[in-house]
Every structure is written in C-alpha cells, then in structure tokens.
Design a protein around this motif. Structure first.
Motif, PDB file in Angstrom:
ATOM      1  N   TYR A  14       0.380 -12.637  -1.060  1.00 43.96           N
ATOM      2  CA  TYR A  14       1.582 -12.828  -0.238  1.00 43.96           C
ATOM      3  C   TYR A  14       1.154 -12.826   1.233  1.00 43.96           C
ATOM      4  O   TYR A  14       1.449 -11.905   1.990  1.00 43.96           O
ATOM      5  CB  TYR A  14       2.588 -11.706  -0.487  1.00 43.96           C
ATOM      6  CG  TYR A  14       3.396 -11.835  -1.758  1.00 43.96           C
ATOM      7  CD1 TYR A  14       4.772 -12.052  -1.707  1.00 43.96           C
ATOM      8  CD2 TYR A  14       2.804 -11.741  -3.010  1.00 43.96           C
ATOM      9  CE1 TYR A  14       5.532 -12.147  -2.868  1.00 43.96           C
ATOM     10  CE2 TYR A  14       3.546 -11.842  -4.176  1.00 43.96           C
ATOM     11  CZ  TYR A  14       4.900 -12.044  -4.101  1.00 43.96           C
ATOM     12  OH  TYR A  14       5.655 -12.149  -5.246  1.00 43.96           O
ATOM     13  N   HIS A  15       0.449 -13.878   1.630  1.00 45.25           N
ATOM     14  CA  HIS A  15      -0.212 -13.862   2.930  1.00 45.25           C
ATOM     15  C   HIS A  15       0.778 -13.730   4.090  1.00 45.25           C
ATOM     16  O   HIS A  15       0.554 -12.963   5.033  1.00 45.25           O
ATOM     17  CB  HIS A  15      -1.073 -15.113   3.095  1.00 45.25           C
ATOM     18  CG  HIS A  15      -2.090 -15.278   2.007  1.00 45.25           C
ATOM     19  ND1 HIS A  15      -3.122 -14.381   1.822  1.00 45.25           N
ATOM     20  CD2 HIS A  15      -2.223 -16.214   1.029  1.00 45.25           C
ATOM     21  CE1 HIS A  15      -3.857 -14.765   0.785  1.00 45.25           C
ATOM     22  NE2 HIS A  15      -3.327 -15.871   0.290  1.00 45.25           N
ATOM     23  N   GLN A  19       0.954 -10.388   6.558  1.00 49.49           N
ATOM     24  CA  GLN A  19       0.732 -10.457   7.998  1.00 49.49           C
ATOM     25  C   GLN A  19       1.955  -9.984   8.768  1.00 49.49           C
ATOM     26  O   GLN A  19       1.837  -9.296   9.788  1.00 49.49           O
ATOM     27  CB  GLN A  19       0.369 -11.878   8.420  1.00 49.49           C
ATOM     28  CG  GLN A  19      -0.069 -11.988   9.880  1.00 49.49           C
ATOM     29  CD  GLN A  19      -1.202 -11.041  10.223  1.00 49.49           C
ATOM     30  OE1 GLN A  19      -2.245 -11.045   9.568  1.00 49.49           O
ATOM     31  NE2 GLN A  19      -1.016 -10.196  11.236  1.00 49.49           N
ATOM     32  N   ALA A  20       3.145 -10.329   8.286  1.00 49.13           N
ATOM     33  CA  ALA A  20       4.373  -9.890   8.954  1.00 49.13           C
ATOM     34  C   ALA A  20       4.494  -8.366   8.924  1.00 49.13           C
ATOM     35  O   ALA A  20       4.879  -7.741   9.920  1.00 49.13           O
ATOM     36  CB  ALA A  20       5.592 -10.536   8.294  1.00 49.13           C
ATOM     37  N   LEU A  21       4.169  -7.755   7.791  1.00 46.92           N
ATOM     38  CA  LEU A  21       4.215  -6.299   7.704  1.00 46.92           C
ATOM     39  C   LEU A  21       3.232  -5.655   8.680  1.00 46.92           C
ATOM     40  O   LEU A  21       3.590  -4.723   9.408  1.00 46.92           O
ATOM     41  CB  LEU A  21       3.896  -5.845   6.281  1.00 46.92           C
ATOM     42  CG  LEU A  21       5.022  -5.927   5.251  1.00 46.92           C
ATOM     43  CD1 LEU A  21       4.478  -5.603   3.859  1.00 46.92           C
ATOM     44  CD2 LEU A  21       6.167  -4.993   5.588  1.00 46.92           C
ATOM     45  N   LEU A 160       8.454 -14.474  -4.478  1.00 44.55           N
ATOM     46  CA  LEU A 160       7.545 -15.581  -4.182  1.00 44.55           C
ATOM     47  C   LEU A 160       8.209 -16.597  -3.256  1.00 44.55           C
ATOM     48  O   LEU A 160       7.570 -17.148  -2.351  1.00 44.55           O
ATOM     49  CB  LEU A 160       7.105 -16.256  -5.486  1.00 44.55           C
ATOM     50  CG  LEU A 160       6.205 -15.416  -6.409  1.00 44.55           C
ATOM     51  CD1 LEU A 160       6.114 -16.057  -7.791  1.00 44.55           C
ATOM     52  CD2 LEU A 160       4.826 -15.252  -5.801  1.00 44.55           C
ATOM     53  N   GLU A 161       9.490 -16.845  -3.461  1.00 46.75           N
ATOM     54  CA  GLU A 161      10.212 -17.803  -2.625  1.00 46.75           C
ATOM     55  C   GLU A 161      10.458 -17.246  -1.235  1.00 46.75           C
ATOM     56  O   GLU A 161      10.339 -17.978  -0.231  1.00 46.75           O
ATOM     57  CB  GLU A 161      11.521 -18.191  -3.310  1.00 46.75           C
ATOM     58  CG  GLU A 161      11.306 -19.032  -4.568  1.00 46.75           C
ATOM     59  CD  GLU A 161      12.513 -19.089  -5.482  1.00 46.75           C
ATOM     60  OE1 GLU A 161      12.569 -20.028  -6.287  1.00 46.75           O
ATOM     61  OE2 GLU A 161      13.389 -18.205  -5.393  1.00 46.75           O
ATOM     62  N   ILE A 162      10.780 -15.959  -1.131  1.00 48.84           N
ATOM     63  CA  ILE A 162      10.992 -15.357   0.186  1.00 48.84           C
ATOM     64  C   ILE A 162       9.688 -15.379   0.994  1.00 48.84           C
ATOM     65  O   ILE A 162       9.701 -15.585   2.205  1.00 48.84           O
ATOM     66  CB  ILE A 162      11.514 -13.916   0.059  1.00 48.84           C
ATOM     67  CG1 ILE A 162      12.882 -13.889  -0.618  1.00 48.84           C
ATOM     68  CG2 ILE A 162      11.589 -13.231   1.425  1.00 48.84           C
ATOM     69  CD1 ILE A 162      14.008 -14.454   0.225  1.00 48.84           C
ATOM     70  N   ILE A 165       9.490 -18.297   3.067  1.00 44.49           N
ATOM     71  CA  ILE A 165      10.525 -18.427   4.093  1.00 44.49           C
ATOM     72  C   ILE A 165      10.017 -17.998   5.464  1.00 44.49           C
ATOM     73  O   ILE A 165      10.539 -18.428   6.499  1.00 44.49           O
ATOM     74  CB  ILE A 165      11.779 -17.625   3.665  1.00 44.49           C
ATOM     75  CG1 ILE A 165      12.526 -18.408   2.574  1.00 44.49           C
ATOM     76  CG2 ILE A 165      12.705 -17.316   4.834  1.00 44.49           C
ATOM     77  CD1 ILE A 165      13.640 -17.634   1.917  1.00 44.49           C
ATOM     78  N   PHE A 166       8.983 -17.155   5.515  1.00 44.83           N
ATOM     79  CA  PHE A 166       8.472 -16.698   6.806  1.00 44.83           C
ATOM     80  C   PHE A 166       8.065 -17.862   7.710  1.00 44.83           C
ATOM     81  O   PHE A 166       8.101 -17.739   8.938  1.00 44.83           O
ATOM     82  CB  PHE A 166       7.274 -15.768   6.601  1.00 44.83           C
ATOM     83  CG  PHE A 166       7.651 -14.383   6.152  1.00 44.83           C
ATOM     84  CD1 PHE A 166       8.037 -13.416   7.075  1.00 44.83           C
ATOM     85  CD2 PHE A 166       7.626 -14.045   4.814  1.00 44.83           C
ATOM     86  CE1 PHE A 166       8.397 -12.138   6.666  1.00 44.83           C
ATOM     87  CE2 PHE A 166       7.972 -12.768   4.389  1.00 44.83           C
ATOM     88  CZ  PHE A 166       8.360 -11.812   5.315  1.00 44.83           C
TER      89      PHE A 166
END
Length: 263
Positions: A14-15, A19-21, A160-162, A165-166
């Motif tokens: 979940y790249h 990275q967002a986290l 997986l879809e969310i 969305i990033f």
C-alpha cells in the motif's frame, strides 16, 4: 518516545497509504519515533481486509498470531506504546492483557476526542462491512446516545481502492463531505472518518472541519494519545485494570504457551 503503529493491511504493498501515514506522523507528532508495521504480504490471499472481515473465524484467526507477535516484538525492542491501527479493533482486549505498555486503538482514541468536543458525533466509513463492525464496537461501549449515526460513502470502496485514491482525492473528499453533511443534519457536532485509509485521506488533504463541525483525526489522535499514556505510565504507573477485563497472563503461562506452539 517510541511508538509502534500496527496496521492490519499489507502495508508494503500500500505504497500511497504508507507514505501518507509516515508524512502525517512527522507532521503531527514531531519528536516521536513512530514505527509503522503492517501484516505480511499474502496475509489476505489477494483480497482487501474488508472482504474477509465479515468472516469471523477467518478474520480473527488470520490476524491473531501476527498481532500478538508484533506486540511482543515491540515490547522486547523497548517501545513505549503500541497503536492498534484498525477500526475493527481485533484482539484489543487480549493485547492489553499481554503487556503493561499502553495499547491504544485508533477507533477508541477518535471516540475520546469526539466526546471531548461534541455531544453527538457521526461515523463516516467506506463500506457496509466497516459500518457493521463499528455499530457492534460502539454498542459495546454503551455510546448509542452520543452517536448521531453511521454513514457509508457511496459508491462503497475497499482498502485497495482507497489506496489508489491518494493520487487524486478530490472526488472522494467531495462524496465524504456530502455524507458528513447528512450526519450533521442528523445532529452530529463532530465527524469521525472511521477507517484508517479514509481518515488518512482526509487528514493529509487538510479536511479539518465541515460547516463549523470538526473532523476528528484518528491517526494523529491515536499517536498523540499513545504518547500521553506512555508518559502517564512512566510518571504515575497507570496501566490497564487487572482485576476483571484485562487480567494479565503471567510469565510462566506465556512460556508454557510458547513451548506448546513450538511442539
């Protein structure tokens, strides 16, 4: 201060979410070392968490060994607190019974924050599977009178879809906002994005309020609550109550279970 943040997604794949986290941890908890861990690749057999979470045996059996061993590893490596980064709160009671180190739930932290700034709050999530879990968990806490409602952003999405969305979150944020406005119309004076990826999308895109109603940040909230509880543990000895709900497993029983598992 060192905090272990345990996600239940296969975080290495979940790249965008990963990275967002990491970016959000740095921005909201400066000076705190946050170690982000997920479950091993292949844990969910190519599916998303929410495609398995409605299967009670599979969901809990798949997560149990990983979560328990990750907590023990965090304790051995000297972390000050452990964050269970899942709104389904798998094995929360059991995890707290294993250690004196604070174990913080993102869902519980978000609720504590919402209760501090509102009389009623609404939970907005990404699919009906998550909604069902949250209804069960909130009812167990006796919070029905403080909740305006549970709401799902449509069309529904999986983890997986969310994650995709990033890259361009504007459309999803607009749909989230529309659902949140329904919660506000129903009496919510705080909104909880009630799933880790959804919460992170809102946080990193700066959605802090809607129509003068705060949008709670469960990610920053759980890390900062973990920091506070770790400081309380150091300063005052605060730990889970051991008489009833969080009875701690003694060392000799832990050793016995380890021997049984090793054959």
């Amino acid at each position: 201060m060192r905090i272990w943040f345990q996600s239940t997604v296969e975080i290495d794949s979940y790249h965008a979410y990963r990275q967002a986290l990491l970016t959000h941890f740095s921005a909201t908890a400066p000076g705190v070392e946050v170690h982000l861990a997920g479950v091993p690749g292949g844990t969910w057999a190519g599916l998303a968490n929410s495609q398995v979470m409605n299967m009670p045996y599979a969901y809990h059996r798949i997560l149990s060994n990983t979560l328990f061993e990750q907590l023990r590893l965090a304790e051995r490596e000297g972390y000050d607190a452990f964050v269970l980064g899942s709104f389904t709160e798998p094995w929360l009671r059991e995890l707290r019974s294993m250690t004196d180190m604070p174990v913080v739930s993102t869902a519980e932290a978000a609720v504590h924050l919402a209760l501090s700034v509102s009389q009623k709050f609404g939970l907005v999530t990404m699919n009906t599977e998550n909604e069902w879990f949250q209804r069960i968990n909130m009812a167990a806490r006796g919070l029905q009178d403080r909740i305006a409602g549970y709401y799902v952003v449509r069309p529904e999405a999986t983890e997986l879809e969310i994650n995709r969305i990033f890259e361009d979150a504007r459309g999803y944020i607009d749909r989230f906002t529309a659902v949140a406005r329904q919660a506000i119309a129903d009496g919510a004076d705080a909104i909880i994005p009630s799933e880790g990826l959804v919460a992170t999308v809102m946080a990193v895109n700066g959605l802090r309020s809607i129509d003068d109603v705060p949008v709670v940040d469960p990610i920053a909230g759980s890390v900062l609550m973990a920091e506070m509880l770790a400081k309380m543990h150091r300063a005052t000895g605060l730990m889970p109550g051991r008489r009833w709900h969080y009875v701690k497993t003694p060392a000799h029983i832990m050793d016995h279970m380890d021997r049984m598992r090793q054959g």
